[in-house]
Scaffold this motif. Sequence first.
Motif, PDB file in Angstrom:
ATOM      1  N   GLU A  16      24.406  36.676 -10.159  1.00  0.00           N
ATOM      2  CA  GLU A  16      23.479  35.697  -9.598  1.00  0.00           C
ATOM      3  C   GLU A  16      23.310  34.509 -10.538  1.00  0.00           C
ATOM      4  N   CYS A  17      23.210  34.782 -11.820  1.00  0.00           N
ATOM      5  CA  CYS A  17      23.056  33.720 -12.806  1.00  0.00           C
ATOM      6  C   CYS A  17      24.274  32.789 -12.793  1.00  0.00           C
ATOM      7  N   SER A  18      25.463  33.357 -12.686  1.00  0.00           N
ATOM      8  CA  SER A  18      26.686  32.547 -12.637  1.00  0.00           C
ATOM      9  C   SER A  18      26.690  31.637 -11.409  1.00  0.00           C
ATOM     10  N   LYS A  19      26.242  32.157 -10.276  1.00  0.00           N
ATOM     11  CA  LYS A  19      26.157  31.345  -9.050  1.00  0.00           C
ATOM     12  C   LYS A  19      25.199  30.170  -9.245  1.00  0.00           C
ATOM     13  N   LEU A  20      24.080  30.424  -9.926  1.00  0.00           N
ATOM     14  CA  LEU A  20      23.104  29.349 -10.164  1.00  0.00           C
ATOM     15  C   LEU A  20      23.636  28.314 -11.155  1.00  0.00           C
ATOM     16  N   ILE A  21      24.419  28.756 -12.122  1.00  0.00           N
ATOM     17  CA  ILE A  21      25.054  27.795 -13.044  1.00  0.00           C
ATOM     18  C   ILE A  21      25.979  26.885 -12.244  1.00  0.00           C
ATOM     19  N   ARG A  22      26.781  27.455 -11.380  1.00  0.00           N
ATOM     20  CA  ARG A  22      27.715  26.662 -10.566  1.00  0.00           C
ATOM     21  C   ARG A  22      26.992  25.704  -9.626  1.00  0.00           C
ATOM     22  N   ALA A  23      25.778  26.049  -9.208  1.00  0.00           N
ATOM     23  CA  ALA A  23      25.003  25.203  -8.300  1.00  0.00           C
ATOM     24  C   ALA A  23      24.165  24.155  -9.031  1.00  0.00           C
ATOM     25  N   ASN A  24      24.187  24.145 -10.351  1.00  0.00           N
ATOM     26  CA  ASN A  24      23.380  23.209 -11.137  1.00  0.00           C
ATOM     27  C   ASN A  24      23.793  21.774 -10.827  1.00  0.00           C
ATOM     28  N   SER A  25      22.818  20.893 -10.724  1.00  0.00           N
ATOM     29  CA  SER A  25      23.106  19.491 -10.404  1.00  0.00           C
ATOM     30  C   SER A  25      23.745  18.732 -11.569  1.00  0.00           C
ATOM     31  N   ASN A  26      23.629  19.269 -12.780  1.00  0.00           N
ATOM     32  CA  ASN A  26      24.253  18.656 -13.952  1.00  0.00           C
ATOM     33  C   ASN A  26      25.710  19.126 -14.011  1.00  0.00           C
ATOM     34  N   ALA A  27      26.648  18.212 -13.840  1.00  0.00           N
ATOM     35  CA  ALA A  27      28.071  18.568 -13.790  1.00  0.00           C
ATOM     36  C   ALA A  27      28.563  19.215 -15.082  1.00  0.00           C
ATOM     37  N   THR A  28      27.998  18.818 -16.206  1.00  0.00           N
ATOM     38  CA  THR A  28      28.398  19.423 -17.479  1.00  0.00           C
ATOM     39  C   THR A  28      28.084  20.916 -17.475  1.00  0.00           C
TER      40      THR A  28
END
Length: 124
Positions: A65-77
Amino acid sequence: MSDKKKILVAEDSSVIINLTKNILQFENFDIIPVRNGNDVLKTLEKNEVVLVLMDINLPGMDGMECSKLIRANSNATISKLPIIAITGNYKNYTLDEFHKAGINEYLQKPLDYDLLVTTIKKYV
């Protein structure tokens, strides 16, 4: 100021954190250890890291779940950071499930530290 690249290590085992820290410091990396998924997300917002080592079985929010949220982060970096899963329960997931969660690769526990370093250097 350190010019070492920082790796976030999301792991709830102190033993694995300490071993990983010792190995990666020898390879000229600094690590930022966190023990749960919520802290991963908070830490990524405040620190410049080059890669995330993600335990899948974290307390609270798991590594998938955490990995999915990282991928959905609005910050491209942040959303494009390489994520390497570390898990003892890899048989519970397919490679496709790891990829759908945004995980680039996974390593089995107990960790082969030579393979860990090789895998990290492939992405950094």
